[in-house]
Design an enzyme around this catalytic site. Structure first.
Site, PDB file in Angstrom:
ATOM      1  N   HIS A 112     -47.059   7.098  72.821  1.00  0.00           N
ATOM      2  CA  HIS A 112     -47.231   7.952  74.004  1.00  0.00           C
ATOM      3  C   HIS A 112     -46.090   8.979  74.058  1.00  0.00           C
ATOM      4  O   HIS A 112     -44.960   8.666  73.693  1.00  0.00           O
ATOM      5  CB  HIS A 112     -47.248   7.100  75.270  1.00  0.00           C
ATOM      6  CG  HIS A 112     -47.703   7.881  76.462  1.00  0.00           C
ATOM      7  ND1 HIS A 112     -46.867   8.717  77.151  1.00  0.00           N
ATOM      8  CD2 HIS A 112     -48.922   7.984  77.049  1.00  0.00           C
ATOM      9  CE1 HIS A 112     -47.557   9.302  78.134  1.00  0.00           C
ATOM     10  NE2 HIS A 112     -48.802   8.870  78.092  1.00  0.00           N
ATOM     11  N   GLU A 122     -44.345  10.002  76.383  1.00  0.00           N
ATOM     12  CA  GLU A 122     -43.179   9.568  77.162  1.00  0.00           C
ATOM     13  C   GLU A 122     -42.271   8.676  76.317  1.00  0.00           C
ATOM     14  O   GLU A 122     -41.049   8.700  76.454  1.00  0.00           O
ATOM     15  CB  GLU A 122     -43.646   8.858  78.448  1.00  0.00           C
ATOM     16  CG  GLU A 122     -44.206   9.869  79.437  1.00  0.00           C
ATOM     17  CD  GLU A 122     -45.306   9.339  80.334  1.00  0.00           C
ATOM     18  OE1 GLU A 122     -45.483   8.121  80.436  1.00  0.00           O
ATOM     19  OE2 GLU A 122     -46.010  10.182  80.928  1.00  0.00           O
ATOM     20  N   GLY A 176     -49.416  14.600  83.932  1.00  0.00           N
ATOM     21  CA  GLY A 176     -48.769  14.467  85.235  1.00  0.00           C
ATOM     22  C   GLY A 176     -48.474  15.793  85.915  1.00  0.00           C
ATOM     23  O   GLY A 176     -47.739  15.837  86.902  1.00  0.00           O
TER      24      GLY A 176
HETATM   25  P1  13P Z   1     -51.836  11.747  83.919  1.00  0.00           P
HETATM   26  O1  13P Z   1     -53.301  11.420  83.954  1.00  0.00           O
HETATM   27  O2  13P Z   1     -51.080  11.216  85.089  1.00  0.00           O
HETATM   28  O3  13P Z   1     -51.612  13.210  83.667  1.00  0.00           O
HETATM   29  O4  13P Z   1     -51.221  10.975  82.661  1.00  0.00           O
HETATM   30  C1  13P Z   1     -51.851  11.098  81.430  1.00  0.00           C
HETATM   31  C2  13P Z   1     -51.253  10.139  80.489  1.00  0.00           C
HETATM   32  O5  13P Z   1     -50.118  10.280  80.083  1.00  0.00           O
HETATM   33  C3  13P Z   1     -52.060   8.976  80.083  1.00  0.00           C
HETATM   34  O6  13P Z   1     -51.458   8.296  79.032  1.00  0.00           O
END
Ligand code: 13P
Length: 250
Positions: free
Chosen positions: A96, A98, A174
């Site tokens: 991911h 992140e 996000g």
């Molecule tokens: P959002 O739907 O909050 O934009 O996040 C997407 C995401 O990172 C799913 O792994």
């Protein structure tokens, strides 16, 4: 419409206790929407076992958000694919953005983790996606190609049989800013072409989810694209009503 079964996944990230997660899957498991989609949620490692128990016997599968590549040993703070499996996971999200941004994940570590997840018979969701600077700099295809090749290095089409890829443009995560349906379709078609170049017929079977601010009001249009085979949903997966509506859109 392709013959691939759409796959709607809810990445809960660092949200929801075990109790909150149980309440959410119980709300989702009620036979509200008729949908042909495969559905899974991804609680924190700590909540996974409780949520998996609550989801057992329902249509909702459960997975981990990350794992280590080794099965056991001196790796403080880590969780292995085999432990996730023992706790009731059927899936694992890998790479991911992140994790790449905040926890040092690289294509190489994703590759090692992917190998471990496949060895346990779990279904991997490998996340890829570009930053806005990379897209604006004309590097979209280079980045996606490198991430796909890096993740799958040394693996065969047979080993990768269950592979799921999530295309998540980092600028759409996000932010409330979604890729246009055309941007999503173009990126997905490109990713599929890369899988085809590497693994031939696997490309027709691999499911490519779109992720990045997927909401009830944009899900249907995104999911209608020929190469969009599902969604990896963050924020909207934390509310039964919103996530249920996205499942219904598939
Ligand atoms: P959002 O739907 O909050 O934009 O996040 C997407 C995401 O990172 C799913 O792994």
């Amino acid at each position: 419409m392709s013959t691939r079964t759409p796959f709607i996944a809810g990445n809960w990230k660092l949200n929801l206790s075990g109790e909150e997660g149980i309440a959410l899957v119980q709300a989702l498991a009620k036979p509200a929407a008729v949908s042909r989609a495969e559905v899974a949620v991804f609680p924190t490692a700590l909540a996974l076992q409780a949520v998996a128990k609550a989801a057992a016997g329902s249509r909702i599968g459960v997975g981990g958000q990350n794992c280590h590549w080794e099965e056991k040993g001196a790796f403080t703070g880590e969780v292995s694919a085999s432990l996730l499996k023992a706790a009731g996971a059927r899936y694992v999200i890998l790479g991911h953005s992140e994790r790449r941004q905040f926890f040092g994940e690289t294509d190489q570590t994703v590759n090692r983790k992917l190998t471990a997840v496949l060895a346990q018979g779990l279904v991997p969701i490998v996340c890829i996606g570009e930053t806005l600077a990379e897209r604006d700099g004309g590097k979209l295809e280079e980045v996606l190609s490198r991430q796909v090749r890096g993740a799958c290095a040394g693996l065969s089409a047979t080993q990768l049989g269950t592979l799921v890829i999530a295309y998540e443009p980092i600028w759409a995560i996000g932010t409330g800013r979604t890729a246009t349906t055309q941007q999503a379709q173009d990126a997905h078609a490109f990713v599929r072409s890369q899988v085809h170049a590497l693994f031939g017929g696997l490309a027709d079977r691999v499911r490519i989810q779109y992720g990045g601010s997927v909401k009830p009001d944009n899900a249907k249009e995104l999911l209608a694209q020929p190469d969009v085979d599902g969604a990896l949903v963050g924020g909207a997966s934390l509310k039964a009503g919103d996530f249920g509506a996205i499942i219904a859109a598939a």
